[in-house]
Design a protein around this motif. Structure first.
Motif, mmCIF file in Angstrom:
data_model
loop_
_atom_site.group_PDB
_atom_site.id
_atom_site.type_symbol
_atom_site.label_atom_id
_atom_site.label_comp_id
_atom_site.label_asym_id
_atom_site.label_seq_id
_atom_site.Cartn_x
_atom_site.Cartn_y
_atom_site.Cartn_z
ATOM 1 N N LYS A 84 0.937 -1.467 -0.173
ATOM 2 C CA LYS A 84 0.233 -0.434 0.013
ATOM 3 C C LYS A 84 0.879 1.165 0.070
ATOM 4 C CE LYS A 84 -3.918 -1.857 -0.681
ATOM 5 N NZ LYS A 84 -4.281 -1.808 -2.405
ATOM 6 N N ALA A 85 2.147 1.219 0.951
ATOM 7 C CA ALA A 85 2.952 3.067 0.487
ATOM 8 C C ALA A 85 3.185 2.512 -0.687
ATOM 9 C CB ALA A 85 4.093 2.071 2.042
ATOM 10 N N ARG A 86 3.866 1.818 -1.842
ATOM 11 C CA ARG A 86 4.829 1.495 -2.396
ATOM 12 C C ARG A 86 3.556 2.263 -3.473
ATOM 13 N NH1 ARG A 86 5.090 -3.508 -5.948
ATOM 14 N NH2 ARG A 86 7.051 -3.142 -7.570
ATOM 15 N N GLU A 87 1.748 2.014 -3.781
ATOM 16 C CA GLU A 87 1.413 2.263 -4.444
ATOM 17 C C GLU A 87 0.503 3.649 -4.068
ATOM 18 O OE1 GLU A 87 -1.075 -2.083 -4.204
ATOM 19 O OE2 GLU A 87 -2.642 0.184 -3.841
ATOM 20 N N SER A 88 0.443 4.070 -3.010
ATOM 21 C CA SER A 88 0.156 5.520 -2.445
ATOM 22 C C SER A 88 0.370 6.451 -3.876
ATOM 23 C CB SER A 88 0.565 5.719 -0.791
ATOM 24 O OG SER A 88 0.007 7.006 -1.070
ATOM 25 N N ARG A 89 -0.143 7.972 -3.689
ATOM 26 C CA ARG A 89 -0.010 8.548 -4.445
ATOM 27 C C ARG A 89 0.009 10.055 -3.583
ATOM 28 N NH1 ARG A 89 2.425 5.540 -5.776
ATOM 29 N NH2 ARG A 89 2.338 4.686 -8.259
ATOM 30 N N ALA A 90 -0.142 9.666 -1.916
ATOM 31 C CA ALA A 90 -0.769 10.598 -1.282
ATOM 32 C C ALA A 90 0.200 11.331 -0.783
ATOM 33 C CB ALA A 90 -1.264 9.675 -0.132
ATOM 34 N N LYS A 91 0.362 12.453 -0.293
ATOM 35 C CA LYS A 91 1.616 13.443 -0.300
ATOM 36 C C LYS A 91 2.273 13.061 1.093
ATOM 37 C CE LYS A 91 1.333 17.673 -1.225
ATOM 38 N NZ LYS A 91 1.081 19.860 -1.094
ATOM 39 N N VAL A 92 0.744 12.583 2.140
ATOM 40 C CA VAL A 92 1.541 12.163 3.242
ATOM 41 C C VAL A 92 1.071 10.696 3.506
ATOM 42 C CG1 VAL A 92 1.521 12.795 5.879
ATOM 43 C CG2 VAL A 92 1.197 14.666 4.428
ATOM 44 N N ILE A 93 1.956 9.447 4.406
ATOM 45 C CA ILE A 93 1.523 9.074 5.021
ATOM 46 C C ILE A 93 1.836 8.734 6.328
ATOM 47 C CG2 ILE A 93 1.759 6.407 4.841
ATOM 48 C CD1 ILE A 93 3.009 6.374 1.712
ATOM 49 N N VAL A 94 0.732 8.171 7.786
ATOM 50 C CA VAL A 94 1.169 8.096 8.484
ATOM 51 C C VAL A 94 0.752 6.705 8.659
ATOM 52 C CG1 VAL A 94 0.002 8.714 10.568
ATOM 53 C CG2 VAL A 94 -0.215 10.834 9.223
ATOM 54 N N PHE A 95 2.370 6.436 9.241
ATOM 55 C CA PHE A 95 2.396 5.014 9.634
ATOM 56 C C PHE A 95 2.442 4.736 10.879
ATOM 57 C CE2 PHE A 95 3.330 1.172 6.645
ATOM 58 C CZ PHE A 95 2.641 0.662 8.012
ATOM 59 N N ALA A 96 0.497 4.275 11.403
ATOM 60 C CA ALA A 96 0.731 3.616 12.666
ATOM 61 C C ALA A 96 1.311 2.370 13.281
ATOM 62 C CB ALA A 96 -0.901 4.214 12.657
ATOM 63 N N GLY A 97 2.156 2.603 13.432
ATOM 64 C CA GLY A 97 2.622 0.799 13.766
ATOM 65 C C GLY A 97 4.413 0.358 14.081
ATOM 66 N N VAL A 98 5.389 0.096 14.310
ATOM 67 C CA VAL A 98 6.130 0.794 14.252
ATOM 68 C C VAL A 98 7.490 1.366 13.555
ATOM 69 C CG1 VAL A 98 5.878 -0.920 16.250
ATOM 70 C CG2 VAL A 98 7.383 -1.391 14.401
ATOM 71 N N VAL A 99 8.422 2.267 13.844
ATOM 72 C CA VAL A 99 9.647 2.609 12.563
ATOM 73 C C VAL A 99 9.776 1.847 11.981
ATOM 74 C CG1 VAL A 99 11.987 3.941 12.817
ATOM 75 C CG2 VAL A 99 9.865 4.331 14.544
ATOM 76 N N PHE A 100 10.360 1.277 11.995
ATOM 77 C CA PHE A 100 11.089 0.074 10.834
ATOM 78 C C PHE A 100 10.269 -0.276 9.866
ATOM 79 C CE2 PHE A 100 9.154 -3.686 12.226
ATOM 80 C CZ PHE A 100 8.316 -4.466 11.533
ATOM 81 N N MET A 101 8.439 -0.010 9.924
ATOM 82 C CA MET A 101 7.588 -0.451 9.249
ATOM 83 C C MET A 101 7.454 0.763 7.953
ATOM 84 S SD MET A 101 4.530 -2.274 10.876
ATOM 85 C CE MET A 101 4.842 -4.594 11.755
ATOM 86 N N ALA A 102 7.649 2.832 8.751
ATOM 87 C CA ALA A 102 7.529 3.375 8.388
ATOM 88 C C ALA A 102 8.733 4.310 7.794
ATOM 89 C CB ALA A 102 7.143 4.446 9.399
#
Ligand code: 13P
Ligand code: SF4
Length: 347
Positions: A84-102
């Protein structure tokens, strides 16, 4: 524009419909109308901010249910969220998880601003190995193919040949031409992969570094035996970060996504989930007819996420909430993740 009482009531109703069945709550909350009404102003504010900022929220299944069902656009395991991060065209991605995922999201979506609710949300696996330590290991095994579990830092990914997740590790490692694999940073997953591949008739020499997940390495076969004695027909569902003894005693071992699928499609009278409690919360929402016995554990890092911190990261991120990566390093790390996408099984 001020939020009307009717809009708040409607939001509280929406939240209640989603959260009603969650009784595995890390803060011991009961998800009744009052609890949902109390968080409704915040979920409304976050959902409005998402639109204003052209932002998307990705949430791992281990974070708290009000994030997953209140504000997240996508929820799931590490593989699904990296897609989903790879497909995203959003300007901002908030990653609610842990830092390696972000960090992984930033590697795959470099033009987006990637933010984390809490910079302290580490991971005992990712924190167990640095890029410099991996370089030393590689020097000891120059003929090995280096496979990194996605629970690793960007530095470690940049030093690796291919990345894997709990969902594709067997397929990818089995298909690699090299016999000798340097698998980092999860010692237990490395042992589980070696055992599983042996069962499948694939002989690999798997050398590991010494990291473990502080949540999953705590489960033991004795608690499985005790649970089976108390609950006839019980099925035990474990994550591959557990010990080989636990994996051998479980009925099913797989990624959090695969664990959910197994339970949703199964017919056992009870389930023991040997993983982080957030996954039980998700199943209570999405498969409320299933019965879970106590036994899950909390990941202190995942539990650093909160609606308030998600809002702050969206509204005006502090410097430490913004993920930044050195560009040459990002490109090398991207190479190992793209190789994973190329080698992953197609669903
Ligand atoms: P999954 O990719 O299976 O969700 O695992 C992530 C994780 O951190 C497990 O502890
Ligand atoms: Fe890391 Fe374990 Fe927490 Fe997953 S559950 S984020 S592997 S410490």
């Amino acid at each position: 524009m001020p939020v009307t009482a009717a809009a708040l009531e409607q939001e509280a109703d929406r939240l209640l419909r989603a959260l009603l069945h969650v009784d595995c709550d890390p803060r011991g909350r009961t998800w009744n109308y009052e609890a949902c009404r109390a968080i409704a102003p915040l979920t409304l504010e976050i959902n409005r901010l998402k639109q204003e900022k052209n932002a998307v929220i990705l949430a791992h299944s281990y974070v708290e249910p009000e994030i997953i069902y209140g504000v997240a656009d996508f929820r799931g395991d590490s593989y699904f969220l990296s897609l989903k991060a790879r497909e995203s065209r959003a300007k901002v991605i908030v990653f609610a998880g842990v830092v390696f995922m972000a960090e992984t999201a930033k590697i795959l979506s470099p033009d987006a601003q990637v933010v984390v609710p809490d910079r302290g949300s580490g991971c005992s696996l990712a924190d167990s190995l640095t890029g410099a330590q991996l370089r030393q290991l590689k020097a000891l095994y120059p003929d090995a193919t280096v496979v990194c579990y996605i629970n690793s830092t960007a530095d470690v990914k940049a030093e690796s040949d291919v990345c894997v997740t709990s969902g594709n590790v067997h397929h990818i490692v089995a298909g690699l031409p090299a016999k000798r694999i340097l698998f980092v940073p999860d010692r237990l997953m490395g042992q589980n992969v070696r055992d599983e591949l042996k069962r499948r008739g694939v002989d690999k020499e798997i050398i590991t570094s010494d990291g473990t997940c502080m949540v999953h390495d705590e489960f033991g076969p004795a608690e499985i035996a005790a649970a089976r004695a108390q609950f006839p027909g019980l099925q035990v569902v474990a994550h591959p970060e557990c010990t080989p003894e636990v994996a051998a005693a479980a009925d099913f071992v797989g990624s959090t996504g695969a664990m959910m699928k197994f339970v949703k499609t199964g017919g056992a009278p009870y389930y023991l989930m040997l993983t982080e409690c957030g996954l039980v919360g998700r199943l209570q929402v999405e498969a409320p007819e299933k019965n879970f016995i106590a036994g899950c554990r909390l990941c202190p890092y995942m539990k650093l996420n909160s609606l308030e911190k998600v809002r702050d990261a969206l509204l005006a991120p502090r410097p430490e909430q913004i993920v930044t990566l050195d560009e040459p390093l990002r490109q090398r790390a991207a190479h190992c993740i793209e190789r994973m996408f190329a080698l992953s099984p197609v669903d």
